[in-house]
Scaffold this active site. Structure first.
Site, PDB file in Angstrom:
ATOM      1  N   GLU A  55       3.544 -41.900  10.397  1.00 31.46           N
ATOM      2  CA  GLU A  55       3.952 -42.420   9.089  1.00 31.46           C
ATOM      3  C   GLU A  55       4.709 -43.739   9.196  1.00 31.46           C
ATOM      4  O   GLU A  55       4.601 -44.600   8.317  1.00 31.46           O
ATOM      5  CB  GLU A  55       4.818 -41.386   8.353  1.00 31.46           C
ATOM      6  CG  GLU A  55       4.093 -40.078   8.045  1.00 31.46           C
ATOM      7  CD  GLU A  55       4.032 -39.121   9.229  1.00 31.46           C
ATOM      8  OE1 GLU A  55       4.672 -39.401  10.253  1.00 31.46           O
ATOM      9  OE2 GLU A  55       3.345 -38.090   9.125  1.00 31.46           O
ATOM     10  N   PHE A  80       7.826 -36.945   4.665  1.00 34.01           N
ATOM     11  CA  PHE A  80       7.554 -37.921   5.722  1.00 34.01           C
ATOM     12  C   PHE A  80       7.535 -39.355   5.174  1.00 34.01           C
ATOM     13  O   PHE A  80       7.947 -40.287   5.865  1.00 34.01           O
ATOM     14  CB  PHE A  80       6.242 -37.579   6.417  1.00 34.01           C
ATOM     15  CG  PHE A  80       6.133 -36.107   6.736  1.00 34.01           C
ATOM     16  CD1 PHE A  80       7.173 -35.465   7.403  1.00 34.01           C
ATOM     17  CD2 PHE A  80       5.047 -35.353   6.330  1.00 34.01           C
ATOM     18  CE1 PHE A  80       7.117 -34.102   7.673  1.00 34.01           C
ATOM     19  CE2 PHE A  80       4.975 -33.990   6.599  1.00 34.01           C
ATOM     20  CZ  PHE A  80       6.012 -33.357   7.268  1.00 34.01           C
ATOM     21  N   HIS A 106       3.553 -33.299  -2.490  1.00 36.19           N
ATOM     22  CA  HIS A 106       4.274 -32.148  -1.937  1.00 36.19           C
ATOM     23  C   HIS A 106       5.782 -32.344  -1.983  1.00 36.19           C
ATOM     24  O   HIS A 106       6.511 -32.035  -1.047  1.00 36.19           O
ATOM     25  CB  HIS A 106       3.810 -31.847  -0.510  1.00 36.19           C
ATOM     26  CG  HIS A 106       2.373 -31.406  -0.434  1.00 36.19           C
ATOM     27  ND1 HIS A 106       1.329 -32.201  -0.861  1.00 36.19           N
ATOM     28  CD2 HIS A 106       1.814 -30.249   0.001  1.00 36.19           C
ATOM     29  CE1 HIS A 106       0.192 -31.553  -0.692  1.00 36.19           C
ATOM     30  NE2 HIS A 106       0.451 -30.368  -0.185  1.00 36.19           N
ATOM     31  N   ARG A 164       2.504 -30.339  -5.524  1.00 34.93           N
ATOM     32  CA  ARG A 164       1.412 -29.523  -4.977  1.00 34.93           C
ATOM     33  C   ARG A 164       0.965 -28.464  -5.975  1.00 34.93           C
ATOM     34  O   ARG A 164      -0.213 -28.104  -6.043  1.00 34.93           O
ATOM     35  CB  ARG A 164       1.894 -28.844  -3.702  1.00 34.93           C
ATOM     36  CG  ARG A 164       0.927 -27.816  -3.149  1.00 34.93           C
ATOM     37  CD  ARG A 164       1.400 -27.275  -1.808  1.00 34.93           C
ATOM     38  NE  ARG A 164       0.409 -26.364  -1.250  1.00 34.93           N
ATOM     39  CZ  ARG A 164       0.459 -25.041  -1.351  1.00 34.93           C
ATOM     40  NH1 ARG A 164       1.469 -24.461  -1.987  1.00 34.93           N
ATOM     41  NH2 ARG A 164      -0.482 -24.288  -0.826  1.00 34.93           N
TER      42      ARG A 164
END
Lengths: 311, 280
Positions: A55, A80, A106, A164
């Site tokens: 990332e 992330f 998410h 999500r």
């Protein structure tokens, strides 16, 4: 009511965006199936680049692409994108003020079964603290797609937060209009104001209905842009209703509640009661059960609102 | 290399070194050691290789350079000034409160800088992004990234190395300035990144090792890089930290320290003598 996860809206929105911005480039970090940029990859394979599980590099690559004038989205899980890559987002994207859009899916505890390592409740705090950064947290499918499309001509570093969990699609695609930095009053009310963001907006709407049945007239506001925040709509609510409840699937430290409190303490001090994750980690479990456990549901909003009004 | 060009580059590189000392001395802070070790290669790139235009510093098809070892900004600024991006006199404003010459390079603050850097290991990723972007739209520009040998201890460097090889970015060249010293000492003692060449080879790069103070070797290396298809190239240049100033050479104390007045005079006299010798 139809339910849909805003991460799906993200993937679909990108396809529409590519039609108006042929220079669009989408990056992912081995999560295309989960972030739903995989939907985009299928439609536009030559515009999608996987960066692998890296990332930090992905954010820097996005910065480099943006510096050449192309529109670029970098996607990963909120944990992330905002967490692991924080310093790259700060120094390689925000500092040079590059036109990178971060698609972070998410977010929050509604990640569910994966548990606390993946449940990012700190991303709004991290991203709003960065100079030059815009932070957008859409509430449903219609708003999420509109927000992605709005990036066609919104220039500057932008963090977009998607969920999500499938959530109710309450906005009407035919009439909905997205404007960066503009809150939306969903229901007028005079007794108290409930300000919600992201997946909690649908819960706030439900709470508003339940409260109405019990004779409490709550104003409901959707704040999709945490930064820059819509000061006017908040101050007006503070003046006209005297009390504010904030609801977010995020830590009560540094999120929507903090942003609202900052505004009212400066211009119209009224009590701000924050519903959110109370400075703790989540854990594994089904998303809906977790939201309930952490008080991120209509039922708890109703209870907190009544308590705030002494009822 | 053509003898006249070589002489010109040696003269300019010496002036660039004087600019580095001038800036760091006036700022009373900065990083002379690593600036002096990369001065020859940066001079070559800006004066003899890169397609850049001081009259149009953001032209779309320009070659890009990312100074990933951003603390050696004094060398970059001196090269940009001598290339005509801004007045050489401005080098004296380095790190001052109203200066465009920030302690580390900032995109948009001063003409000629292609990326904000300073936090080690980050510039390389941006360089990869620029190179990928060029591939996407069939541009002909080249992208150069300058790394410190200590910098490659950062994990992000190897993420970017994997990325560049995977996407076959043959329009990208890394230069690792292997002066063998970092703040806490010799790189081999602090946290050895050796063997640097084999690491890049294993990551799928074309590797060239040269003497970073030999203009013939520098030109040859960049020429070779141009011939490599479907693969990025890394030039590992063996260099001398503090090169050109006797008491700074191979002395880690000059990684991030400014000379006092006496030391400044010694350094400038030495560089002036080198310049006089070249201009005889």
């Amino acid at each position: 009511m139809e339910k849909k996860a805003t991460r799906e809206s993200y993937g679909e929105g990108l396809i529409q965006l590519a039609e108006v911005r042929p220079d669009l480039v989408v990056l992912d970090a081995d999560l295309a199936a989960a972030t739903k940029t995989g939907i985009f990859k299928k439609a536009c394979p030559d515009k999608h680049f996987d960066c692998g599980i890296a990332e930090a590099n992905m954010m820097g690559v996005a910065a480099g692409i943006a510096s050449t004038g192309k529109l670029v989205f970098a996607s990963s899980f909120a944990m992330f994108a905002a967490g692991r890559a924080f310093e790259i987002v700060r120094n390689s994207i925000c500092y040079p003020k590059l036109n990178v859009k971060i698609g972070a899916t998410h977010a929050g505890i509604s990640v569910g079964e994966d548990g606390a390592s993946h449940q990012c409740n700190e991303d709004i705090a991290l991203m709003t603290a960065l100079p030059n950064m815009t932070v957008i947290n859409p509430a449903d499918d219609v708003e999420a797609k509109a927000a992605v499309l709005a990036m066609a001509d919104y220039v500057g570093p932008t963090y977009m937060r998607f969920g999500r969990l499938a959530v109710p699609v309450f906005n009407d695609a035919a009439t909905y209009k997205f404007e960066v930095g503009k809150g939306i009053q969903l229901k007028d009310g005079k007794d108290i104001t409930i300000i919600a963001t992201g997946l909690m907006v649908a819960e706030a709407i439900e709470a508003g209905k339940a409260l109405a049945e019990q004779g409490i007239d709550a104003r409901i506001i959707n704040i999709h842009t945490i930064k820059p925040i819509d000061r006017d709509i908040i101050i007006k609510a503070a003046k006209e209703t005297g009390k504010i409840i904030t609801v977010e699937e995020h830590s009560v430290i540094g999120g929507l509640g903090s942003a609202v409190a900052n505004v009212v303490t400066e211009e119209c001090p009224v009590p701000v009661i924050k519903i959110g994750v109370n400075d703790c980690f989540g854990h594994s479990g089904p998303a809906v059960a977790l939201l309930k456990e952490f008080g991120l549901c209509a039922e708890n909003i109703v209870n907190v609102t009544k308590a705030a009004l002494g009822k | 290399m053509d003898a006249t060009l070589k002489k010109q580059l040696q003269i300019t590189a010496t002036k660039v070194r004087m600019g580095i000392i001038e800036g760091v001395y006036n700022a009373k802070a900065g990083h002379p050691g690593g600036s002096l070790s990369i001065a020859d290669t940066l001079t070559y790139l800006y004066m003899a290789r890169m397609n850049v235009n001081p009259e149009d510093p953001t032209m779309a098809d320009r070659d890009r350079l990312v100074l990933s070892k951003g603390h050696t900004a004094p060398a970059l600024y001196a090269c940009l000034a001598h290339r005509g991006f801004f007045p050489v006199e401005e080098l004296k404003t380095l790190r001052k409160i109203d200066s465009r010459l920030q302690g580390h390079p900032v995109l948009g603050k001063i003409p000629g800088v292609d990326m904000s850097t300073g936090s080690l290991g980050q510039g390389v990723s941006a360089a990869c992004g620029m190179a990928l972007s060029g591939k996407i739209s069939n541009e002909t520009y080249k992208v150069y990234a300058i790394l410190g040998d200590g910098e490659i201890q950062e994990g992000q460097v190897w993420e970017s190395a994997m990325f560049a090889a995977h996407y076959q970015l043959d329009n990208l060249v890394f230069v690792v300035d292997n002066n063998n010293l970092q703040i806490d000492g010799a790189i081999g003692d602090v946290m050895s990144p050796y063997p640097i060449d084999e690491k890049f080879q294993a990551f799928g790069w074309h590797v060239i090792t040269i003497d970073g103070h030999d203009f013939d070797a520098i030109e040859k290396a960049f020429n070779e890089a141009e011939t490599i298809a479907n693969q990025p190239t890394v030039i590992i240049q063996k260099s001398v930290k503090g090169k050109g100033v006797s008491y700074m050479e191979n002395n880690v104390a000059w990684h991030g320290a400014a000379p006092n007045e006496e030391q400044y005079n010694i350094a400038m006299n030495e560089l002036q003598a080198q310049l006089d010798e070249l201009q005889k």
